[in-house]
Enzyme design. Structure first.
Site, PDB file in Angstrom:
ATOM      1  N   SER A 190       0.866  -1.179   0.000  1.00 33.65           N
ATOM      2  CA  SER A 190       0.000   0.000   0.000  1.00 33.65           C
ATOM      3  C   SER A 190       0.898   1.223   0.000  1.00 33.65           C
ATOM      4  O   SER A 190       2.082   1.138   0.371  1.00 33.65           O
ATOM      5  CB  SER A 190      -0.883  -0.002   1.261  1.00 33.65           C
ATOM      6  OG  SER A 190      -1.505   1.247   1.468  1.00 33.65           O
ATOM      7  N   TYR A 204      -1.879  -0.250  10.759  1.00 35.33           N
ATOM      8  CA  TYR A 204      -1.917  -0.637   9.351  1.00 35.33           C
ATOM      9  C   TYR A 204      -0.666  -0.136   8.632  1.00 35.33           C
ATOM     10  O   TYR A 204      -0.042  -0.876   7.851  1.00 35.33           O
ATOM     11  CB  TYR A 204      -3.174  -0.061   8.707  1.00 35.33           C
ATOM     12  CG  TYR A 204      -3.356  -0.407   7.248  1.00 35.33           C
ATOM     13  CD1 TYR A 204      -3.768  -1.677   6.863  1.00 35.33           C
ATOM     14  CD2 TYR A 204      -3.132   0.549   6.260  1.00 35.33           C
ATOM     15  CE1 TYR A 204      -3.950  -1.998   5.519  1.00 35.33           C
ATOM     16  CE2 TYR A 204      -3.310   0.244   4.918  1.00 35.33           C
ATOM     17  CZ  TYR A 204      -3.722  -1.025   4.550  1.00 35.33           C
ATOM     18  OH  TYR A 204      -3.890  -1.324   3.218  1.00 35.33           O
TER      19      TYR A 204
END
Length: 272
Positions: A155, A168
């Protein structure tokens, strides 16, 4: 034939070719979003797929929707034994593994000062440890054959920081670090290890993020969606098929000299 995404852009359906004919590809998190787009793209190029996910019914629907000899396996990949078993079953059913796409994962937010240890542990388990467990189980066969492609779905959160998603972000930074370490370790063994790092992608996970913004801020869904799209200098959400195209290239013969790379797919938001 084209699909019409919610942002109004035209997305081409995968064209049928034989670029990956006979190659065995394992895709984790394969039933939704990026994982499903990746699975469709490989199937369209002749690959033999092993699909892995948690939703047995949806996974079976996905398997039957693809033309070809494919298999589906249900597992919680945060469990090391379960991850190892899935790789074992996939190889037994479909033959030696040529490509591993580590896509399983999800994001959730909590302010850091109020973050529960359970939230931290879960984010790392799902987004980072699962990559470790599956890759460790798959690497032996690739080493024995002196060939293999590993593509990790990270990501932009693995390349920069974002507020309220510290766990995250830490997990995705870990995926980027693991990618680079394994690329260096196995560069002389015929194995490449790369990552793709998408920004906000038009998937169910982003839809859940939009729902959270609506619930916490009172904004409309349209306003929340526009706010996420603003992070991309192109002013839009990324389409899952765009991520799948990058994965196909990294897994293909043309990228044989590409390893240890973490490619941002974010319209210029992050330039590593």
């Amino acid at each position: 034939m084209t699909a019409q995404p919610r942002d109004g852009t035209q997305t081409e359906q995968p064209r049928m070719t034989t670029a990956f004919a006979g190659r065995h590809v394992l895709v984790t998190g394969a039933s939704r979003g990026i994982g499903w787009a990746v699975a469709r793209a490989f199937a369209a190029q002749g690959a033999i797929l092993s699909l892995c996910g948690r939703d047995a019914n949806l996974l079976e629907q996905r398997r039957t929707a693809l033309a070809g000899r494919h298999a589906a396996f249900v597992a919680d990949l945060t469990d090391p034994a379960a991850a190892a078993r899935i790789v074992e079953l996939a190889i037994a059913a479909q033959g030696p593994l040529d490509v591993l796409v580590n896509n399983a994962g999800y994001g959730a937010s909590q302010p850091f000062a109020k973050m529960a240890s359970e939230h931290w542990d879960q984010m790392l388990a799902v987004n980072l440890s699962s990559v470790f467990h599956v890759t460790r189980a798959a690497i032996g066969g690739m080493l024995a054959r002196k060939q293999g492609r590993i593509v990790n779905i990270a990501s932009t959160a693995g390349l920069t920081g974002y507020a309220y998603v510290a766990a995250y972000v830490a997990a995705k930074h870990g995926v980027v670090g693991l990618t680079r370490a394994l690329a260096r370790e196995y560069a002389s063994q015929g194995i490449t290890v790369n990552a793709v790092c998408p920004g906000y992608v038009d998937t169910e996970m982003t839809a859940a993020t939009i729902d959270t913004i609506v619930r916490k801020t009172g904004r409309s869904a349209e306003e929340a969606r526009a706010e996420l799209a603003k992070s991309n200098p192109q002013g839009r959400l990324i389409q899952p098929e765009e991520v799948a195209d990058a994965v196909l290239w990294l897994a293909g013969d043309a990228a044989g000299s590409v390893t240890g790379q973490c490619i941002a797919i974010a319209g210029g938001e992050v330039m590593p």
